[in-house]
Design a protein around this motif. Structure first.
Motif, PDB file in Angstrom:
ATOM      1  N   UNK A  25     -27.410  -5.664 -50.958  1.00  0.00           N
ATOM      2  CA  UNK A  25     -26.501  -6.382 -50.064  1.00  0.00           C
ATOM      3  C   UNK A  25     -25.569  -5.391 -49.353  1.00  0.00           C
ATOM      4  N   UNK A  62     -27.637  -3.700 -46.719  1.00  0.00           N
ATOM      5  CA  UNK A  62     -27.865  -4.593 -45.588  1.00  0.00           C
ATOM      6  C   UNK A  62     -26.643  -4.668 -44.690  1.00  0.00           C
ATOM      7  N   UNK A  63     -25.471  -4.744 -45.323  1.00  0.00           N
ATOM      8  CA  UNK A  63     -24.219  -4.778 -44.553  1.00  0.00           C
ATOM      9  C   UNK A  63     -24.097  -3.538 -43.677  1.00  0.00           C
ATOM     10  N   UNK A 100     -26.502  -1.533 -42.735  1.00  0.00           N
ATOM     11  CA  UNK A 100     -27.574  -1.489 -41.737  1.00  0.00           C
ATOM     12  C   UNK A 100     -27.230  -2.378 -40.546  1.00  0.00           C
TER      13      UNK A 100
END
Lengths: 247, 236
Positions: free
Chosen positions: A138, A141-142, A144
């Motif tokens: 997570x 992802x943040x 990215x």
């Protein structure tokens, strides 16, 4: 009552405050971690069952703790940014993400090295390990999402929404993973139940926790300064700082 | 007859219905958009026996997980374009500007997408269950878990699709990176239900949790998606 709060909207003020706080936190972190390491690695006795390998908790537990704490800071400041459009809150969230990801990675890797002597394997699909791994995803992802949207304003708001969505999901993920695990392997290797810890081990552990906390605040201040400079690069006060060689 | 100064009042349900028929008629004209994910679903599942060997015992053990992971991936792959066209032809801007709540627009789009991308998965799943030697008794539970699960997946995935709508190249991978960790609970309870059914165990717990996840996603995800769409539109 809350008149002072407008000060945090002023970048020069925050920059000055962060410049002052960074070395303070850094010094505190260095003292706590050095003393904690000395007490933990040299003074504390070896464990009755685990021998010396238990000493990795002095790194593992604080970093696992911080991995969740930093996400909470990130999600809270993202919510503040979405609601009140406070620039500083966004900078804090931006600054926290890589630090939190690093703590998560340290927790995973140190856990793996601890798992080898204890469980005989680097990795098991234990509920806590799995949800820590998902937390790392997570975080990544943040980061990215933030880096792939070019416009800074859009990136900031999109990332803030993601952080808030994530914080709603993290408890659900945690409990579902726990449930999944109990379904599949009923306590073959139960989580090392903490025997009531002796004070000689507890003291360095608490010192290390405090040290990691201070280390995070130190890193946060340094990165907040960088974030402010990046965003305010064209303003007069930054030009003045640069001219006086005080960045 | 309404005059120009008065907004056309169609109500929320009317809005939902007209958006749904718009989405469906757009999709019917470009069948690749919804056919490809189903083909992907079928092909990915046929790869597993080739990869792990054709033994019926092995296959029936891994079947629930394989079918569920493939469904998850195929939904994620197709979802990336959920808002892409609307953003680029300007209709998203109109949705945002209209007096109607954006979350209802999102809900209509999600439901249309489920009819095109979720329902077909559900319909072909018995066939794949037979290919994977899943016990026949587990097939109704498989379909029910996919019914509940794919709706949740699309609702959660829509948040990711909205967040990455402005990202051009590589948006699909990025969206999966963001959304896949968040879909873990659906995967756990979806495939868990099928596994339990295959072992003749009660499935009520799993299915109840899937319903709970769906209820949560149904009430919160459209709001988050709408917020993300406003960001995407304001980016221009």
């Amino acid at each position: 009552m809350f008149k002072w709060i407008h000060l945090f909207g002023s970048s020069p003020f925050v920059y000055r405050a962060a410049s002052w706080l960074a070395p303070v936190f850094g010094f505190g972190a260095a003292v706590c971690i050095l003393v904690g390491l000395y007490l933990g690695l040299v003074v504390a006795p070896a464990d009755y069952e685990q021998g010396d390998s238990y000493r990795i908790i002095f790194v593992h537990v604080p970093s696992a703790w911080m991995s969740m704490f930093v996400y909470m800071v990130m999600a809270t400041s993202s919510a503040v940014f979405l609601i009140w459009r406070m620039k500083l809150a966004d900078i804090v969230a931006w600054a926290s993400a890589p630090i939190g990801a690093s703590f998560t990675l340290i927790a995973l890797v140190s856990g793996a090295f601890w798992g080898k002597p204890m469980w005989g394997t680097y990795w098991i699909w234990d509920a806590r390990l799995t949800s820590e791994l998902l937390l790392l995803f997570i975080y990544l992802g943040y980061m990215a999402l933030r880096s792939s949207i070019e416009q800074p304003q859009t990136a900031a708001r999109a990332a803030a929404i993601l952080a808030v969505v994530g914080v709603v999901n993290i408890p659900i993920i945690h409990f579902s993973v726990e449930w999944w695990n109990t379904l599949h392997q009923p306590a073959t290797i139960s989580k090392l139940d903490k025997p009531s810890m002796h004070i000689s081990m507890l003291r360095p552990l608490l010192l290390m926790v405090a040290g990691f906390q201070l280390l995070y605040f130190h890193q946060l201040m340094v990165r907040v300064k960088t974030g402010i400079l990046q965003r305010e690069g064209r303003t007069a006060w930054v030009a003045e700082l640069v001219a006086n060689n005080r960045v | 007859m309404t005059t120009d100064s008065q907004p056309l009042s169609i109500g929320l349900f009317g809005l939902f219905r007209s958006l749904l028929s718009r989405e469906l008629s757009v999709a019917i004209r470009s069948p690749g958009q919804w056919l490809n994910p189903i083909l992907f679903f079928i092909i990915v599942i046929t790869l597993f026996p080739l990869g792990v060997g054709p033994g019926p015992n092995t296959l029936s053990i891994i079947a629930p997980g394989i079918i569920w992971v493939s469904a998850l991936l195929s939904v994620m792959l197709s979802l990336q374009s959920l808002f892409y066209d609307d953003l680029h032809n300007g209709s998203l801007e109109q949705f945002v500007l209209s007096a109607q709540p954006l979350s209802v627009v999102v809900l209509a789009k999600v439901f249309a997408w489920w009819l095109l991308g979720g329902l077909p998965l559900l319909l072909v799943s018995p066939l794949l269950a037979i290919l994977m030697h899943l016990p026949d008794s587990a097939i109704p539970v498989l379909m029910l878990s996919l019914l509940l699960g794919t709706l949740t997946l699309i609702l959660v995935g829509a948040i990711g699709a909205a967040l990455t709508a402005t990202v051009g190249n590589g948006g699909g991978i990025l969206m999966s990176l963001l959304v896949l960790p968040l879909t873990v609970p659906v995967l756990i309870f979806g495939s868990g239900a099928v596994q339990a059914a295959a072992m003749q165990m009660p499935v009520g717990g799993h299915l109840s949790l899937l319903v709970a996840l769906l209820a949560l996603a149904l009430s919160l995800a459209p709001l988050a998606t709408a917020a993300a769409l406003r960001v995407a539109v304001s980016a221009g």
